[in-house]
Scaffold this active site. Structure first.
Site, PDB file in Angstrom:
ATOM      1  N   HIS A  34       0.857   5.178   1.150  1.00 28.23           N
ATOM      2  CA  HIS A  34       0.225   6.186   1.991  1.00 28.23           C
ATOM      3  C   HIS A  34       0.258   7.533   1.273  1.00 28.23           C
ATOM      4  CE1 HIS A  34       0.368   3.915   5.873  1.00 28.23           C
ATOM      5  NE2 HIS A  34       1.367   3.307   5.260  1.00 28.23           N
ATOM      6  N   HIS A  56       0.832  -1.199   0.000  1.00 31.07           N
ATOM      7  CA  HIS A  56       0.000   0.000   0.000  1.00 31.07           C
ATOM      8  C   HIS A  56       0.865   1.246   0.000  1.00 31.07           C
ATOM      9  CE1 HIS A  56       0.632  -1.124   4.236  1.00 31.07           C
ATOM     10  NE2 HIS A  56       0.472   0.157   4.556  1.00 31.07           N
TER      11      HIS A  56
END
Length: 134
Positions: A100, A98
């Site tokens: 951010h 992922h």
């Protein structure tokens, strides 16, 4: 133990989605560093970015400008930070790739470690605002 992000992607766990296509989702971080802190995630489970094919890494990162612009617009942030951690020693909390996107505000400064638990109602309202901006 299952993957929290896979559960959000499948709809088995609440996630405040701000973007979705066939291969990716983006949603608000439940424990944001600042208002609008979001995660861009591939739907396919990869633990580390080094597990991904280069073209899939490119597709993932190519979404950042569009999503970041909408977050900036919706939160009135002055800037944003990006982070992408790989492995426990790098402070990767959820072992699913992922990115951010962390909005930054001139009057707040840049803090990396302070997180707060957001109310679902606040996240739902902000997610709708960002989705409508994309």
């Amino acid at each position: 133990m299952g993957c929290i992000f896979c559960d959000i992607i499948k709809g088995d766990r609440l996630g405040h989605l701000i973007y979705e296509d066939d291969e990716h989702v983006a949603f608000l971080d439940k424990y944001p560093i600042d208002v609008g802190h979001s995660l861009v995630v591939p739907k396919r489970h990869y633990e580390r970015i080094t597990d991904m094919e280069p073209e899939n890494v490119g597709k993932l990162f190519s979404l950042v400008p569009k999503i970041a612009r909408s977050i900036l617009h919706s939160t009135k942030a002055d800037a944003f930070s990006l982070a992408q951690n790989n492995g426990k020693a790098a402070k990767q909390i959820v072992p699913h790739v992922h990115i951010h996107i962390i909005p930054r505000f001139n009057d707040k400064g840049t803090i990396w470690t302070k997180r707060e638990i957001s109310k679902d109602s606040d996240l739902a309202e902000l997610a709708e605002k960002i989705r409508n901006s994309i």
